[in-house]
Design a protein around this motif. Sequence first.
Motif, PDB file in Angstrom:
ATOM      1  N   LEU A 185      -1.870  -2.350   6.671  1.00 30.42           N
ATOM      2  CA  LEU A 185      -3.255  -2.092   6.268  1.00 30.42           C
ATOM      3  C   LEU A 185      -3.768  -3.311   5.524  1.00 30.42           C
ATOM      4  O   LEU A 185      -3.037  -3.903   4.721  1.00 30.42           O
ATOM      5  N   ARG A 186      -4.984  -3.734   5.807  1.00 26.33           N
ATOM      6  CA  ARG A 186      -5.580  -4.818   5.023  1.00 26.33           C
ATOM      7  C   ARG A 186      -6.850  -4.255   4.403  1.00 26.33           C
ATOM      8  O   ARG A 186      -7.836  -4.038   5.116  1.00 26.33           O
ATOM      9  N   GLY A 187      -6.778  -3.934   3.078  1.00 26.21           N
ATOM     10  CA  GLY A 187      -7.947  -3.315   2.452  1.00 26.21           C
ATOM     11  C   GLY A 187      -8.208  -1.991   3.151  1.00 26.21           C
ATOM     12  O   GLY A 187      -7.328  -1.124   3.188  1.00 26.21           O
ATOM     13  N   ASP A 188      -9.347  -1.857   3.771  1.00 26.80           N
ATOM     14  CA  ASP A 188      -9.689  -0.578   4.392  1.00 26.80           C
ATOM     15  C   ASP A 188      -9.207  -0.480   5.825  1.00 26.80           C
ATOM     16  O   ASP A 188      -9.016   0.600   6.363  1.00 26.80           O
ATOM     17  N   ARG A 189      -8.999  -1.641   6.471  1.00 24.21           N
ATOM     18  CA  ARG A 189      -8.731  -1.605   7.916  1.00 24.21           C
ATOM     19  C   ARG A 189      -7.248  -1.454   8.201  1.00 24.21           C
ATOM     20  O   ARG A 189      -6.418  -2.000   7.491  1.00 24.21           O
ATOM     21  N   CYS A 190      -6.959  -0.708   9.266  1.00 24.33           N
ATOM     22  CA  CYS A 190      -5.564  -0.603   9.714  1.00 24.33           C
ATOM     23  C   CYS A 190      -5.420  -1.609  10.842  1.00 24.33           C
ATOM     24  O   CYS A 190      -5.953  -1.418  11.940  1.00 24.33           O
TER      25      CYS A 190
ATOM     26  N   GLU B  31       3.033  -1.599   5.455  1.00 19.88           N
ATOM     27  CA  GLU B  31       2.816  -0.226   4.990  1.00 19.88           C
ATOM     28  C   GLU B  31       3.992   0.643   5.425  1.00 19.88           C
ATOM     29  O   GLU B  31       4.583   1.376   4.661  1.00 19.88           O
TER      30      GLU B  31
END
Lengths: 204, 230, 248, 54
Positions: free
Chosen positions: A13-18, A57
């Motif tokens: 995950l990067r911030g909000d994006r998967c 993650e």
Amino acid sequence: MTELLRGSGLTLLRGDRCLFRGLDFALHAREALQVKGPNGSGKTSLLRAVAGLLDLEEGQVTWRGQPTLGHRQAYCDELVWFAHRLGFKADLTLVDNLRFEAGLRRTRMDRFDEVLERLGLGRLTRLPLRSLSAGQQRRVSLARMLLADARLWLMDEPFTNLDAAGQALVLELIDAHLAEGGACMLASHQPIVLQGTLKSLVLQ
Amino acid sequence: MSAANRPTLVAGLVAILRRDLLLAFKRPGDVLNPLFFFAIVSTLFPLAIGPAPEQLVAIGPGVVWVAALLAMLISMNGMFLGDFEDGSLDQLILSPQPLPLLALGKTITHWLVSGLPLVLVSPLIAVTYQMPFDTIGVMMATLSLGTISLSLLGSVGAALTVGLNRGSALLSLLVLPLAMPILIFGARTVALAASNDVVSAGIYFLAAYCVLGLSLAPFATAAALRISNE
Amino acid sequence: MWTFFHKLASPPHFYDISARFIPWFAVLGLLLIGYGTVAGLFFAPADYQQGDAFRIIYVHVPAAYLSMMAYSIMAVSAAIGLIWRMKLAHAVAAGAAPLGAWFTFLALATGSIWGRPMWGTWWEWGDPRLTSELIMLFLYFGYMALRAAIDDTTKADKASAVLALVGAVNIPIIHFSVEWWSSLHQGPTLVREGGPAIEPAMLYPLLAMIFGFTFFFGALLLARVRTEVLSREHRARWVRNMMMGESA
Amino acid sequence: MTEMFAMGNYGAYVWSSFGLTAIVMLACVAQARSRQRTVYQQIETRLKAMESAE
């Protein structure tokens, strides 16, 4: 062929994006794996995660069957990282930078002159890297890779800032590396052709 | 592939010390800025408070120590910034050499570049504060131990804030509260020496803090570097 | 026993279980504080030395105690979060920090208010506890500032966890050095009735206040941690179902 | 009754301390509540955005 690198169920995950979920891949000796996908699809992040620079993650990366998280030193001992950024000190000369590398990892200093000649850096050893062109600086990173006694090459966008000759040279080096029983995982959207076996992994 | 032998830990430490010291000589500003800052801050106080000798003697130890602490602070931010920006940090993290060792190497370089010069220059400042000679000796002892501890503390703070854009203001907010014990023992020990009291307590404490820092800080710095470099 | 903890560790279960504890903690806390305040202010005998001013300890001591407890909760959950990579532990640390800062501020304020009649000054450098509380407040500000400076939550969690651990190692050193520092110039020797040697009638309200504060703190902490868990798990299915269920 | 609140003429200090305690407690509750509201709103806007996207 012995299995070297395996990623199982990788999720990042990067911030909000998967960026990717449940990704699997395997890399054996004498094989190259190209990670393809549009810009921003997480190619670089995948490579950084496989290298161990990013925390996943979920999922696990194993090197020779052992998880890289627990056996970091053994993994890093056989790995060399080729990234966008130079990874060297621009104020220092080529020689000083590569000698520093020798303090970090197993380096074949006996092949020093041969590698510099091959990369066309023979005359530039006394100049600070700051005064080299972008293409030449990429070749210095290539020099690090060639000198490093590493079985796994992780390369992030190896072809940027390189002219046609430079790109052909990179392909040649990868082929030579595979022929010696090495493995290579690279992220690039450019189509590439190798003598050795080339697998590909496409990210959305 | 002929297996070249892996470099020893000492080789790794020497390599990073050699590289960073080479870099420091190429950019003398890193060495001189803290020194100029230290000297200037030390001269501010007599101007502000007045030249009366007995006042200067009273505030001397405190001023020298606060000026040294602030001088170290301004150079802490750059400890990992260069490596973070040019990608060297990736290479350090991905090298077989243990990252805490490399972090310790960088901390030692930071001390050599900005801590040691302060200790060497401090007698000159102390003389302007009419500090007797044996007190100057104690001051240099406490300053050298204290600046080592400050470098170690600073390395953790610098590693935590390296990736942030306004990191240096945050760095001082993180480091200063933690540096207070060092300041307390440093400055008060020199004051005790000035009134020729027993100073061993302070010096033992600073030495103990140094050892604690040397054994723990590199691991915290290594963890912080991995986190910031994500 | 372990299954309980294991269940507690998974965010959805924690979210439900903790919801049940909050009202109990809050009510119990307020009752104890109510009793402690009334008993402490009106029924406890005046102190033979400080007169009625000593009653300020009924808020000062619990606040100081909470400021320490909050930081140790932060340090322990930071360690758990880093070692076992548990988001819930980081959520606990994130929730405890502001509360700890508030109660440290309260301890400082009530300490200096108490100092006014005793020593005639609002800020008495001679009192090592007051100075240590002040440094503790800076540690909380540093922790919260670092957390606010990093946008990515997981990165902020890990970085602030390292800071909390480094701070925790330094707190005893700070206390020791401030004690040593104040002993140097023989600050006014303080006879503080905080110890258990005081009369029972004075002691019970103090114990009630300490437990009352602790339960109140527990309720607040659980509430904040639930929010932090929600913000960390906002992508999870159970959050979507819950939000849908609520808004539908 | 009044001397009960005088607190032996330390009333100002004692009552200000307890008053401040009440204020801090209310501030903690208010802060926790407002933090909860902002997180709820964030999630709701994100869910709505996701729904409209699907």
